[in-house]
Design a protein around this motif. Sequence first.
Motif, short mmCIF file in Angstrom:
data_model
loop_
_atom_site.label_atom_id
_atom_site.label_comp_id
_atom_site.label_asym_id
_atom_site.label_seq_id
_atom_site.Cartn_x
_atom_site.Cartn_y
_atom_site.Cartn_z
N SER A 95 0.81 -1.22 0.00
CA SER A 95 0.00 0.00 0.00
C SER A 95 0.84 1.27 0.00
O SER A 95 0.34 2.35 -0.28
CB SER A 95 -0.89 0.02 1.24
N GLY A 96 2.11 1.14 0.35
CA GLY A 96 2.96 2.32 0.55
C GLY A 96 2.93 2.80 1.98
O GLY A 96 3.56 3.81 2.30
N GLY A 97 2.20 2.08 2.86
CA GLY A 97 2.14 2.42 4.27
C GLY A 97 3.25 1.75 5.06
O GLY A 97 3.96 0.87 4.57
N LYS A 98 3.38 2.13 6.32
CA LYS A 98 4.49 1.68 7.15
C LYS A 98 4.52 0.17 7.33
O LYS A 98 5.60 -0.44 7.40
CB LYS A 98 4.44 2.37 8.52
N ASP A 99 3.33 -0.48 7.41
CA ASP A 99 3.30 -1.92 7.63
C ASP A 99 3.78 -2.68 6.40
O ASP A 99 4.54 -3.64 6.51
CB ASP A 99 1.89 -2.36 8.02
N SER A 100 3.36 -2.25 5.21
CA SER A 100 3.82 -2.94 4.01
C SER A 100 5.28 -2.61 3.72
O SER A 100 6.00 -3.45 3.15
CB SER A 100 2.92 -2.60 2.82
N ILE A 101 5.74 -1.44 4.11
CA ILE A 101 7.16 -1.11 3.98
C ILE A 101 7.99 -2.03 4.88
O ILE A 101 9.04 -2.54 4.48
CB ILE A 101 7.40 0.37 4.35
N THR A 102 7.50 -2.25 6.10
CA THR A 102 8.15 -3.20 7.01
C THR A 102 8.18 -4.59 6.40
O THR A 102 9.19 -5.30 6.48
CB THR A 102 7.41 -3.21 8.36
N LEU A 103 7.09 -4.99 5.77
CA LEU A 103 7.00 -6.31 5.16
C LEU A 103 8.03 -6.48 4.05
O LEU A 103 8.64 -7.55 3.91
CB LEU A 103 5.58 -6.52 4.62
N VAL A 104 8.23 -5.44 3.27
CA VAL A 104 9.24 -5.51 2.21
C VAL A 104 10.63 -5.70 2.79
O VAL A 104 11.42 -6.51 2.30
CB VAL A 104 9.18 -4.24 1.32
N ARG A 105 10.95 -4.97 3.87
CA ARG A 105 12.27 -5.16 4.50
C ARG A 105 12.43 -6.59 5.02
O ARG A 105 13.49 -7.21 4.86
CB ARG A 105 12.46 -4.15 5.64
N LEU A 106 11.38 -7.12 5.62
CA LEU A 106 11.45 -8.50 6.13
C LEU A 106 11.64 -9.49 4.98
O LEU A 106 12.40 -10.46 5.12
CB LEU A 106 10.17 -8.82 6.90
N TRP A 148 9.91 4.91 -5.92
CA TRP A 148 11.29 4.94 -5.44
C TRP A 148 11.68 3.60 -4.82
O TRP A 148 12.76 3.05 -5.10
CB TRP A 148 11.47 6.05 -4.41
N LEU A 149 10.82 3.05 -3.98
CA LEU A 149 11.13 1.80 -3.28
C LEU A 149 11.30 0.65 -4.26
O LEU A 149 12.24 -0.16 -4.13
CB LEU A 149 10.03 1.47 -2.27
N GLU A 188 16.14 2.01 10.35
CA GLU A 188 16.32 3.28 9.65
C GLU A 188 15.65 3.26 8.27
O GLU A 188 16.23 3.64 7.25
CB GLU A 188 17.81 3.64 9.52
N LEU A 189 14.40 2.82 8.27
CA LEU A 189 13.65 2.70 7.02
C LEU A 189 13.10 4.06 6.60
O LEU A 189 12.44 4.73 7.39
CB LEU A 189 12.49 1.72 7.18
N TYR A 220 10.74 -0.94 14.99
CA TYR A 220 11.49 -1.64 13.94
C TYR A 220 11.95 -0.65 12.87
O TYR A 220 13.10 -0.69 12.43
CB TYR A 220 10.61 -2.72 13.32
N ILE A 221 11.06 0.22 12.46
CA ILE A 221 11.41 1.25 11.47
C ILE A 221 12.55 2.12 11.99
O ILE A 221 13.49 2.46 11.25
CB ILE A 221 10.18 2.11 11.14
N ARG A 222 12.48 2.46 13.28
CA ARG A 222 13.53 3.28 13.90
C ARG A 222 14.87 2.55 13.87
O ARG A 222 15.89 3.13 13.48
CB ARG A 222 13.14 3.62 15.33
#
Length: 301
Positions: free
Chosen positions: A35-46, A78-79, A202-203, A197-199
């Motif tokens: 979605s471009g939100g923080k949870d899906s961004i976290t999921l991509v890093r994982l 960008w991501l 450093e996402l 986790y984001i902190r």
Amino acid sequence: MNEYLKEFPRELEDEAIYIIREAAAQFERPAILFSGGKDSITLVRLAQKAFYPGKIPFPLVHIDTGHNFEETILYRDWLVENVGADLIIGSVQDDINAGRVTEEQGKFASRNALQTVTLLRIIEEHKFDACLGGARRDEEKARAKERIFSVRNDFGQWDSKNQRPELFDFLNGRIQPGENVRVFPISNWTELDVWNYIREEELPLPSIYFAHERAVLERDGVLWPYADFVYKDSKEKLIPRQVRFRTVGDMSCTAALPSSASTIEEIIEEIIAATVSERGTRLDDKRSEAAMEQRKTNGYF
């Protein structure tokens, strides 16, 4: 240090990576709902960590309402380039044009619920048998009923009363022809877990998560972000306010929060003091007590 700014519990990361790898092992055509939100961004890093040093072996799927925040779309592009992922975009506007869904009208019109038809169409077109999402059980009461491997029938529907047991981390990916599974690797995380986790990782995030000045409409005690597709009464005026967004969704149903939080640490402090839940700023959830559950039953994320 504030007790909520503590070290992220890495066992949650380990569990999420295990779930992602299980999805890759048990299903033939998985995808990540992004979605471009923080949870899906976290999921991509994982997912990056789960398959390092290789690339993420399945695509990101973005259901584009056409009413997204511009900052979110810029971040998405960008991501995708930065991580080298494949991107599939499902357009709600295409379904409106084809007559598969009808655009809502009036003061509280939103395209958020229309995403369901687009999502199910994309799943069918690409034959995805598993879609990984960033939903968490602490978000909303309907989310709390979900299993980590949540089976949908051949119509994409979810039955809250017919959930598989998940004992001792046994994830059952067996499905019948036509069925598919939604996979939720961060089900056991909280909103504060995500932010910590984001902190630590450093996402980067879309800028709308941080305080900024924006023209908004103040209606019924709610600050609405404005664009030309957002309903505006002739008597309503745009006012500049310092705001941020706690969650990312369709722009016409995601309320802004008055805020001066410009760092992740300040956002965490703000969340701790909040008296409204995270999805309390999603106006589509307030249409009825069972709004989210009804959308999920119909095939929503």
